[in-house]
Design an enzyme around this catalytic site. Structure first.
Site, short mmCIF file in Angstrom:
data_model
loop_
_atom_site.label_atom_id
_atom_site.label_comp_id
_atom_site.label_asym_id
_atom_site.label_seq_id
_atom_site.Cartn_x
_atom_site.Cartn_y
_atom_site.Cartn_z
NE ARG A 68 -3.87 1.42 1.64
CZ ARG A 68 -5.06 1.72 2.05
NH1 ARG A 68 -5.75 0.87 2.76
NH2 ARG A 68 -5.57 2.88 1.78
CG HIS A 72 -2.01 -24.36 9.72
ND1 HIS A 72 -3.02 -23.72 10.39
CD2 HIS A 72 -1.19 -24.84 10.69
CE1 HIS A 72 -2.80 -23.79 11.69
NE2 HIS A 72 -1.70 -24.47 11.90
CG ASP A 81 -8.76 -20.03 16.55
OD1 ASP A 81 -8.56 -19.56 15.42
OD2 ASP A 81 -7.85 -20.23 17.38
CE LYS A 124 2.34 -25.72 18.98
NZ LYS A 124 1.00 -25.30 18.61
CE LYS A 172 -5.68 -19.40 20.79
NZ LYS A 172 -4.66 -20.09 20.00
CE LYS A 200 -0.28 -28.39 12.55
NZ LYS A 200 0.83 -27.53 12.89
CE LYS A 215 -9.15 -21.42 11.78
NZ LYS A 215 -8.13 -20.78 12.61
CG HIS A 219 -7.08 -26.19 12.53
ND1 HIS A 219 -6.91 -25.81 11.23
CD2 HIS A 219 -6.70 -25.14 13.28
CE1 HIS A 219 -6.44 -24.58 11.19
NE2 HIS A 219 -6.30 -24.14 12.43
CD GLU A 249 -2.96 -23.19 20.11
OE1 GLU A 249 -2.09 -22.69 19.37
OE2 GLU A 249 -4.12 -22.78 20.16
C1 BG6 Z 1 -4.67 -21.25 13.95
C2 BG6 Z 1 -5.49 -20.63 15.05
O1 BG6 Z 1 -5.50 -21.62 12.88
O2 BG6 Z 1 -4.01 -22.42 14.47
C3 BG6 Z 1 -4.59 -20.27 16.21
O3 BG6 Z 1 -6.13 -19.47 14.54
C4 BG6 Z 1 -3.82 -21.46 16.70
O4 BG6 Z 1 -5.37 -19.72 17.28
C5 BG6 Z 1 -3.11 -22.14 15.53
O5 BG6 Z 1 -2.88 -21.03 17.65
C6 BG6 Z 1 -2.53 -23.47 15.97
O6 BG6 Z 1 -1.73 -23.97 14.95
P1 BG6 Z 1 -0.52 -24.94 15.28
O7 BG6 Z 1 0.00 -25.32 13.94
O8 BG6 Z 1 0.44 -24.15 16.11
O9 BG6 Z 1 -1.12 -26.08 16.04
#
Ligand code: BG6
Length: 495
Positions: free
Chosen positions: A54, A186, A243, A353, A348, A190, A156, A248, A224
């Site tokens: 921009r 994503h 989320d 994690k 969270k 993995k 997403k 996922h 997490e």
């Molecule tokens: C994202 C969420 O899609 O995935 C986040 O918006 C989350 O809140 C993240 O922390 C977790 O991804 P990963 O790959 O770290 O498990």
């Protein structure tokens, strides 16, 4: 996804256009992935990366990208010579996404590479812009595939509920066809998630056990330790159910529960995933209290570090009832899974994690060793998705000594020890876009079906004015034990 009978394919030279070229996703994920992909030959070296910016100048943008590489991806940081080569492939277009001229300028910047003018348009921008960008591209004639392929990548969330997801699909499908839209989740990129498919369909010992006759329950989790970081604006409206679970974890569930596809092609796999979603038992409003858990993190500590309560995070309303932990107990009404709960949960600020799929088997029908020994544990198979991807099988073994007492024995098979050799999810998924493989991307019907499944929960939760709390850095989530109490072994806590 590169399948068994494919060798790794270098994609055709492509114009890679990034909307949101100065944003976090670009700096943290997209550029490092592209650097590695060019390095290992997955992206054709004649490709161009065109950032839509921009206010910055081209040089300021390049500097920002370089600083981002050094800061977030020291592993792929480039020396000066390599950086010069990489930078020579980068172009920029300055413009405002709300003005049609910007899209005309993008059209003018596209190059014929090889013999075609292929283009991948990556929307690393807030979802509210997806429709506008797609329309802008279409109005400038950039979606039509006469001169090369044209693919649109979106991230997403695909909507915030069923109605908005449907509206987004309609908007995109009014200018592109389904095959041109790549909805990135994503998690599906993995390695360890794709490995689930290989464990299931490349091992003949799995299939006979993979049903309600042997499996008691399935838990799919993503714990997490991070909080919401800088994303209060998004998270306050989203919460953990939207989320992580609607996206996922439900995707992972479909891979665990689907029937073997007739072939390993995008539509064959997605048709099977879709059948799972259609077979999931619909919630009535009255089921919600019984079959779900919502909670929010209170202050606590992650390791040694004290962390604030969710409601004290910057940008969060002090009386927010947004859930940072969500669990849903689904049932799949079909022959394979009738009566087997699938419990999906994510939180969270938990103690660790860890993302896992836990398959819990039924207890042995009776205890042959009853007179002497402890009761055998139920067997379980744990697919650790991250960190340290791998699989662990829990069996019972005899305790050494003169009795037949038993004790659990865990056989672990690490999968991805070699972190260097493991492709990042974005490398896998961008490569798939470039070679036109949609297997690991969500189709519009899957997206809408999964929203339809969580919609009754969203409706009930949005009327709540308060939410239970758990202490940050712990597993002390109220009601989880109750949600899992009839599952063999109860709630599975990562170890
Ligand atoms: C994202 C969420 O899609 O995935 C986040 O918006 C989350 O809140 C993240 O922390 C977790 O991804 P990963 O790959 O770290 O498990």
């Amino acid at each position: 996804m590169v399948t068994a009978n494919q060798s790794i394919e270098t994609a055709e030279p492509t114009n890679i256009i990034i909307f949101g070229a100065t944003g976090d996703l670009t700096k943290r994920k997209l550029i490092p992935a592209l650097v590695r992909m060019i390095d290992c030959g997955l992206v054709h070296e004649d490709s161009r990366i065109i950032g839509i910016i921009r206010s910055q100048s081209h040089d300021e943008w390049l500097q920002l990208i370089r600083d981002g590489l050094n800061e977030y991806s020291p592993r792929v940081a480039l020396d000066n010579d390599k950086w010069q080569v990489f930078a020579s492939r980068m172009k920029s277009v300055r413009g405002d996404l709300s003005e049609q001229k910007t899209y005309d300028d993008i059209g003018a910047a596209l190059e014929v590479l090889g013999e075609k003018k292929n283009a991948m348009f990556y929307c690393a921008i807030p979802p509210a812009w997806y429709g506008r960008v797609a329309t802008g591209l279409s109005n400038s004639g950039l979606i039509s595939e006469q001169e090369g392929y044209r693919r649109l990548v979106i991230e997403k969330p695909f909507g915030m509920d069923l109605a908005s997801a449907h509206a987004l699909n309609l908007e995109l499908l009014s200018v592109c066809n389904e095959k041109q839209i790549y909805r990135i989740d994503h998690y599906l990129g993995k390695e360890s998630v794709q490995n689930l498919l290989v464990y299931r369909f490349a091992n003949s010992i799995m299939e006979p056990l993979w049903n309600r006759n042997y499996i008691d329950s399935v838990q799919i989790s993503a714990a997490e330790t991070i909080g919401i970081e800088y994303r209060a604006g998004y998270y306050e409206k989203s919460g953990a159910l939207r989320d992580m679970i609607q996206s996922h974890l439900m995707q992972v569930m479909t891979l665990v529960a689907m029937e073997p596809p007739v072939e390993f092609t995008a539509d064959a796999v997605r048709d099977e995933k879709m059948k799972v979603l259609r077979a999931i038992h619909r919630f009535e409003a009255d089921d919600v209290d019984k079959l779900t858990v919502a909670a929010q993190y209170a202050a606590g500590a992650i390791g040694e570090e004290a962390v604030p309560a969710y409601v004290r995070e910057e940008g969060v309303s002090p009386d927010s009832s947004t859930e940072t932990f969500a669990a849903v107990r689904f049932e799949i009404d079909n022959w394979r899974w009738e009566g087997v709960p699938f419990i999906l949960w994510s939180g969270k600020r938990m103690q660790k994690k860890v993302s896992e799929v836990i398959i819990r088997f039924r207890k042995p029908p009776f205890n042959l060793f009853d007179s002497h020994a402890s009761v055998p544990h139920a067997n379980s198979l744990v697919f650790r998705l991250q960190p340290d991807g791998g699989v662990a099988l829990k069996l019972n073994a005899k305790k050494p000594g003169l009795t037949t007492d038993n004790e659990p024995l865990v056989m672990r098979a690490p999968y991805a020890n070699d972190e260097e050799g493991v492709a990042d999810a974005y490398e896998v998924l961008m490569h798939d876009v470039l070679i036109g493989d949609e297997t690991l991307f969500s189709r519009s019907d899957e997206v809408e079906e999964s929203w339809a499944l969580v919609e009754p929960i969203l409706q009930v939760w949005k009327k709540r004015v308060s939410v239970d709390r758990y202490r940050s850095g712990t597993w002390e989530v109220p009601d989880m034990d109750t949600l899992c109490d009839d599952c063999v072994g109860g709630w599975h806590l990562p170890n």
